[in-house]
Enzyme design. Structure first.
Site, PDB file in Angstrom:
ATOM      1  N   LYS A 175      57.077  65.625  -6.619  1.00  0.00           N
ATOM      2  CA  LYS A 175      55.992  66.208  -5.670  1.00  0.00           C
ATOM      3  C   LYS A 175      54.902  65.127  -5.349  1.00  0.00           C
ATOM      4  O   LYS A 175      54.512  64.820  -4.167  1.00  0.00           O
ATOM      5  CB  LYS A 175      55.719  67.564  -5.881  1.00  0.00           C
ATOM      6  CG  LYS A 175      56.678  68.589  -5.581  1.00  0.00           C
ATOM      7  CD  LYS A 175      56.211  69.918  -5.943  1.00  0.00           C
ATOM      8  CE  LYS A 175      57.460  71.052  -5.929  1.00  0.00           C
ATOM      9  NZ  LYS A 175      57.116  71.986  -6.776  1.00  0.00           N
ATOM     10  N   LYS A 190      72.581  69.984  -1.209  1.00  0.00           N
ATOM     11  CA  LYS A 190      72.615  71.276  -0.917  1.00  0.00           C
ATOM     12  C   LYS A 190      72.295  71.541   0.296  1.00  0.00           C
ATOM     13  O   LYS A 190      71.384  70.927   0.736  1.00  0.00           O
ATOM     14  CB  LYS A 190      72.257  71.893  -2.275  1.00  0.00           C
ATOM     15  CG  LYS A 190      72.960  71.363  -3.569  1.00  0.00           C
ATOM     16  CD  LYS A 190      72.050  72.469  -4.816  1.00  0.00           C
ATOM     17  CE  LYS A 190      70.783  72.264  -4.928  1.00  0.00           C
ATOM     18  NZ  LYS A 190      70.285  72.992  -5.842  1.00  0.00           N
ATOM     19  N   LYS A 192      66.091  75.147   2.120  1.00  0.00           N
ATOM     20  CA  LYS A 192      64.774  75.903   2.860  1.00  0.00           C
ATOM     21  C   LYS A 192      64.132  75.298   3.868  1.00  0.00           C
ATOM     22  O   LYS A 192      63.916  75.720   4.881  1.00  0.00           O
ATOM     23  CB  LYS A 192      63.789  76.649   1.841  1.00  0.00           C
ATOM     24  CG  LYS A 192      64.407  77.817   1.066  1.00  0.00           C
ATOM     25  CD  LYS A 192      63.247  78.576   0.659  1.00  0.00           C
ATOM     26  CE  LYS A 192      62.692  77.530  -0.575  1.00  0.00           C
ATOM     27  NZ  LYS A 192      62.540  78.694  -1.813  1.00  0.00           N
TER      28      LYS A 192
END
Ligand code: TRP
Length: 336
Positions: A117, A199, A202
């Site tokens: 991040k 995958k 969100k």
């Protein structure tokens, strides 16, 4: 077993940094629904965690309500499990502070998610991003949970939660069990994205992810766009990964017969990928539509949503208060 024996505590959370998708369903929600019948469950929406990466809160409320309504639409029962929002249980922040005194800068900086991040948001490497694992440990230890249903990507955070718990116990006295990952003894189902890269997600790769709130047209469009090729050239060829992904998705929501029909079509080179995708779209629509409609109905009922969230928060706060009393006493923060 004694009549009063307490059920083991299960705790997990989902960040509202986007909306739920097929991977959230098969990787998390489906298991939560089973667990609520056998354990004392706390399922939370991690809104405080989302502030560490998503300081713009314009869509926060809508995302939080989406997650809660989808928890409910997928079968979570507010009379069984506590469904709540992290920010509604203030004890979380208090425990977070105590755990931060046991978390070392070096180990926090070495955390994989922190490094990832920090690379993505070099202009906003804030202290709460660094201490993300202490906040997650606070969520779990607040209920003295033993089982934490999470995917592989959270394993390191969970290990840190165990370390913080054990340091606390050594320093101040045995209060916290050491929490472990838990997925009902099954392999976690992986839900691949529609474009053969990774995958479902969100917030990234939205055209290759099927969301629980996608309408029928959108589901159809996304699936028909999935990458294929001219088909196998020789019987029993190995499947390229993007075709294997389509089969994996088919296995989730189609019947065994349908799956086997297309599998043998692949193996004898008669398969038509257009038909495969049409079938997958039809079955996905049949699966997602009732969830989407139910979640929408639930969201339309604001009074009910509020009731669920208040009830969940009250239940979580009760458990949190018990733990915090023990915690303060153990530390020595109790003067009279
Ligand atoms: N960190 C988790 C994630 O990104 C979300 C989370 C927050 C969580 N608190 C938790 C998961 C407590 C399990 C238990 O997915």
């Amino acid at each position: 077993m004694e009549k009063s024996a307490k059920k083991p505590v299960v705790m997990s959370g989902i960040r509202p940094t986007g909306i739920l998708h097929l991977g959230s369903y098969f990787g998390a929600l489906q298991n939560y629904v089973r667990m609520q019948n056998e354990y004392e469950c706390y399922f939370m929406v991690a809104d405080l965690h989302s502030l560490t990466t998503h300081p713009d809160t314009k869509s926060l409320r809508s995302n939080v309500l989406h997650v809660i309504s989808e928890y409910l639409a997928c079968g979570l029962d507010p009379d069984k499990a506590a469904l709540y929002c992290q920010s509604a249980v203030h004890e979380t922040s208090e425990l977070y502070l105590y755990l931060n005194t046991l978390a070392y800068k070096g180990e926090l900086e070495k955390t994989t998610t922190f490094k990832d991040k920090a690379r993505l948001q070099p202009q906003n490497i804030n202290a709460a991003l660094l201490t993300y694992p202490s906040l997650m440990a606070a969520d779990i230890l607040l209920h003295r949970a033993l089982y934490v249903p999470v995917g592989k990507d959270q394993e390191q955070h969970l290990e840190m939660a165990r370390n913080f718990a054990s340091r606390f116990n050594h320093r101040y006295g045995e209060i916290f069990p050491e929490p472990v990952a838990f997925n009902f003894g099954q392999e976690l189902v992986k839900v691949p994205s529609l474009d053969g890269t990774g995958k479902m997600s969100k917030s990234e790769n939205q055209n290759a992810t099927l969301y629980l709130s996608d309408d029928d047209d959108l589901i159809q469009k996304k699936i028909m766009k999935a990458k294929t090729d001219e088909g196998p050239k020789a019987p029993h060829s190995p499947m390229p990964n993007y075709i294997e992904n389509i089969f994996q998705l088919l296995a989730l929501t189609s019947t065994r017969d349908v799956y086997e029909k297309f599998e043998s079509g692949y193996n004898n080179c008669t398969i038509r990928y257009g038909d495969l995708k049409k079938q997958l779209a039809e079955d996905m629509i049949r699966f997602i539509t009732p969830i989407r409609e139910k979640a929408q109905d639930i969201r339309n009922n604001e009074t009910y949503m509020k009731e669920v969230m208040e009830k969940g928060a009250a239940k979580a706060a009760e458990s949190a208060k018990r733990t915090m009393q023990l915690t303060r006493e153990a530390i020595g923060i109790k003067y009279f």
